[in-house]
Structures are given as C-alpha cells and as structure tokens.
Design a protein around this motif. Sequence first.
Motif, PDB file in Angstrom:
ATOM      1  N   TYR A   1       2.802  -1.149   4.299  1.00 18.12           N
ATOM      2  CA  TYR A   1       2.220   0.146   3.965  1.00 18.12           C
ATOM      3  C   TYR A   1       3.353   1.164   4.010  1.00 18.12           C
TER       4      TYR A   1
ATOM      5  N   CYS B   1      -3.143 -13.026  10.124  1.00 13.31           N
ATOM      6  CA  CYS B   1      -3.186 -11.889   9.208  1.00 13.31           C
ATOM      7  C   CYS B   1      -2.040 -12.004   8.208  1.00 13.31           C
TER       8      CYS B   1
ATOM      9  N   ASP C   1       0.879  -1.169   0.000  1.00 14.32           N
ATOM     10  CA  ASP C   1       0.000   0.000   0.000  1.00 14.32           C
ATOM     11  C   ASP C   1       0.914   1.216   0.000  1.00 14.32           C
TER      12      ASP C   1
ATOM     13  N   CYS D   1       0.394  -2.015   8.433  1.00 12.61           N
ATOM     14  CA  CYS D   1      -0.797  -2.291   7.614  1.00 12.61           C
ATOM     15  C   CYS D   1      -1.631  -1.029   7.446  1.00 12.61           C
ATOM     16  N   CYS D   2      -2.652  -1.140   6.572  1.00 14.95           N
ATOM     17  CA  CYS D   2      -3.494   0.016   6.267  1.00 14.95           C
ATOM     18  C   CYS D   2      -4.476   0.333   7.382  1.00 14.95           C
TER      19      CYS D   2
ATOM     20  N   ARG E   1       3.054  -8.124   2.694  1.00 21.00           N
ATOM     21  CA  ARG E   1       2.954  -6.752   2.224  1.00 21.00           C
ATOM     22  C   ARG E   1       3.235  -5.775   3.356  1.00 21.00           C
TER      23      ARG E   1
ATOM     24  N   CYS F   1      -2.795  -4.758  16.737  1.00 15.09           N
ATOM     25  CA  CYS F   1      -3.392  -5.687  15.778  1.00 15.09           C
ATOM     26  C   CYS F   1      -4.595  -6.440  16.338  1.00 15.09           C
TER      27      CYS F   1
ATOM     28  N   TRP G   1      -0.711  -9.654   6.337  1.00 15.54           N
ATOM     29  CA  TRP G   1       0.087  -8.444   6.140  1.00 15.54           C
ATOM     30  C   TRP G   1       1.561  -8.605   6.526  1.00 15.54           C
TER      31      TRP G   1
END
Length: 396
Positions: free
Chosen positions: A327, A319, A82, A337-338, A325, A385, A321
């Motif tokens: 952010y 999760c 992201d 994360c987003c 990935r 989280c 993330w």
Amino acid sequence: MADQKVTAMSMAADTSVQARANARRRALRLLPAPEPSAGLAAYHRELELALAASPAKRANYDRYLAAGRRNAEPDYLPIKLDVENVSRCNFRCTMCSVSAWEHGRRAGDLPLAAFKRLIDDQVGLVEIKLQGLGEPLMQRDPYFDMIRYARARHIWVRTTTNASLLHLKDNYRKLLDADPNEIQVSVDGATKSVFETIRRGSVFERVVDNCRLINAYCRDRGVTRTKMWTVVQRANFHQVTDLVRLAGDLGFKHLTFSLELVDWGLTEWRSANDAVSVEDELDPVALRQLITLGDQHGVEVRFWSATEKYSIDTPESLCPWPFERAYVSSDLRVVPCCAIGNPDVHQIGDALDPADPNAFTRHWNGADYADFRRAHLEGRIPEICQSCYAGSGREL
C-alpha cells in the motif's frame, strides 16, 4: 463427585458451544466471494494483455507464481499495489479512522507525476487499487489522469468512491470514461437515517441519485463496472434485505456485503469496531437467502470477510500481502496493507525518494520487509496483523 460431574457437564457444554461456533465460521467461509464486476474472463484477458505487452512484466509474474509465499526475500517485484491518491475525505464514517483525523485529512495529495513514476518503476504491476482512506474524487482531474495512465498499460484498475461528488462537473462521466475496470460504491444504509448515522456528513438523497447517474451511464455505454459495497455492522444489520432491494433499484448488478470491521492496526479502533461488529451473530443460512433475493432483483450478492481467512498452517494460507503487494500512501510511504492504510501506524520505507530513484524496490528487497515476511513464515504474526488471522478471538 457432584462437583466433578458439574465441571464435566460445563466442559461438555463449552465444547458444544465452541463446536457450533466453529461450524458457523466454516459455513461463513463457504459463502461466495466477490468477483470482478466485469467478470473473471475480463480480468484474465486484461492480465494477458499486460503480460504480452512487456517481457519484463511476464518474467516477473512467472517468478512470483513460482515463489508460492515461501521466501522472505523474493526475487520478484510486487504484482499489485494499493495507491492512495488522497488521504482526505468529506465524510466522517463511524467505522473509519479518517473520522479521528483533524479536518478529515492526514497528508497532501499524491502528485500525478509521482504516480506516473511509481507505475513506470514498478514493472511487475498487473493490478492496482486506486484509493486509500480518502475519497479519491476530491482530487478531481489528476485522479482521472491516473486511471487513464495505468489503463493505457493494461493494468487492471479498481477504485472506490462514496458517490457524493459524482454529479459535480460530470464526474460520473469522467470517471467511467477514464476506463477503470471496477468502481466500488460505498452504501451503508437503506434509509436516510441509517445511512447518515453511519456515514456522517453525507446526504443520502444525493448519494442515491448519483448512484443512479453512474449506473445509467454504464447502461448507455454497455459496460458493467460498478459494485455496491456495504460494511455490515450493528446500525445497518437489520437492513440487509432492504439493501439488496436498494441495490436493484439504483441499477447495481453487483452487491458485496463486507462482514467484518477492520482495526487499522490500532487498539482503540479494534475496541470501537468490535463494539458494533455483528460477526458473531451472522447466520450463514440467512445470508445465503440474500443471494436468492438478489437474483430476484437482478443483483449478484456476494460476501467479503477476512475472518479466519488466513492461518499459519501452510505458506499458501498466509496473508498474501507481504508476498505480492503493498500500500502506497498519498505522501509516498510504504504500508504493509490496506487494513492498516496509515503510515503513521506502520510504514516500511518510502516509495519514492528524489535521492534514490529505486527507493520502493530497495525497500521491497530490504531487510525490514524481509523480517516482516519472515515473521509470517515462522508463525510470529506481527501484532498489527493478528486480527486478520485470529477471527473473533483476536488471539493466536
């Protein structure tokens, strides 16, 4: 004896209530989730083009698939990012942390050169979401250049807009011509009063006119790219059927109802958004009826929620993330994360550093990220989280 009987009856009643609540949550999780506006087949075609164009990308992707969220120190680079091009917005939405920032801005915009370097350095990327907590169209032409740069490498690009600026300087044309794969358009009310109450600083008439503009241009181009996105909350809960009809009227073929409000990793926002959340009042049967209503109006209705989406039961239920990935904020800091989306809340290093051309990779492979992943793997979910794991109880 009487007291014991009353206690037993009370416990049975509590168990029954909990059982019904658990059944409702299971039914909610079975609601159909959104797919790419252009379709899964289009997504997989683009993925294969990206992998075919780069042996390094394919090798990285294969290592990612083999890892299966089991290693705190992965041997691959992230496959998704992201990327926040701006951290400023012209709206002050009631459920968004941007509304609490001075002048609705946290940091400067992401330079185009930095974006290009990030894309070039992260050879594993197959997908990006180009938007963070701000309104991306506020950056104007560099934003469109970013989309084009990623798409030229067959990276799947998803973006989000509040639609308020699409009419200016033919932005609706520029955006679609840059060739993003999906454009999510935030519409949180079916009437002027509800919409402008939630999305403070907006003008309802302008937004709906702009939605018609970009959807008409999609029809002219013969492409499906847009998706109306509604965050369901106390102020608009009574309008869900009207929102389905509005989506059809505005020319959308897809509508996603987001059924939860995130907390941005902040206690004060958890309290504020819990107060307007309707998660515990959602009726799975009534929501499924919205799918039928959508079909009548040419709109595919889907639902998004992370409520109890993740668990510590197996690596596959964690999760994704931390394992696939990250952010990257507009000031080039790495955020987990987003749902946090703000490096001032939690950051894991810098994405780019003039003194360290491999800064992002170093952090991705570094001790801090490894500790963060290990906490998930060992069931020690970090506090920031936990709301994505615990559902309505907010406790593990």
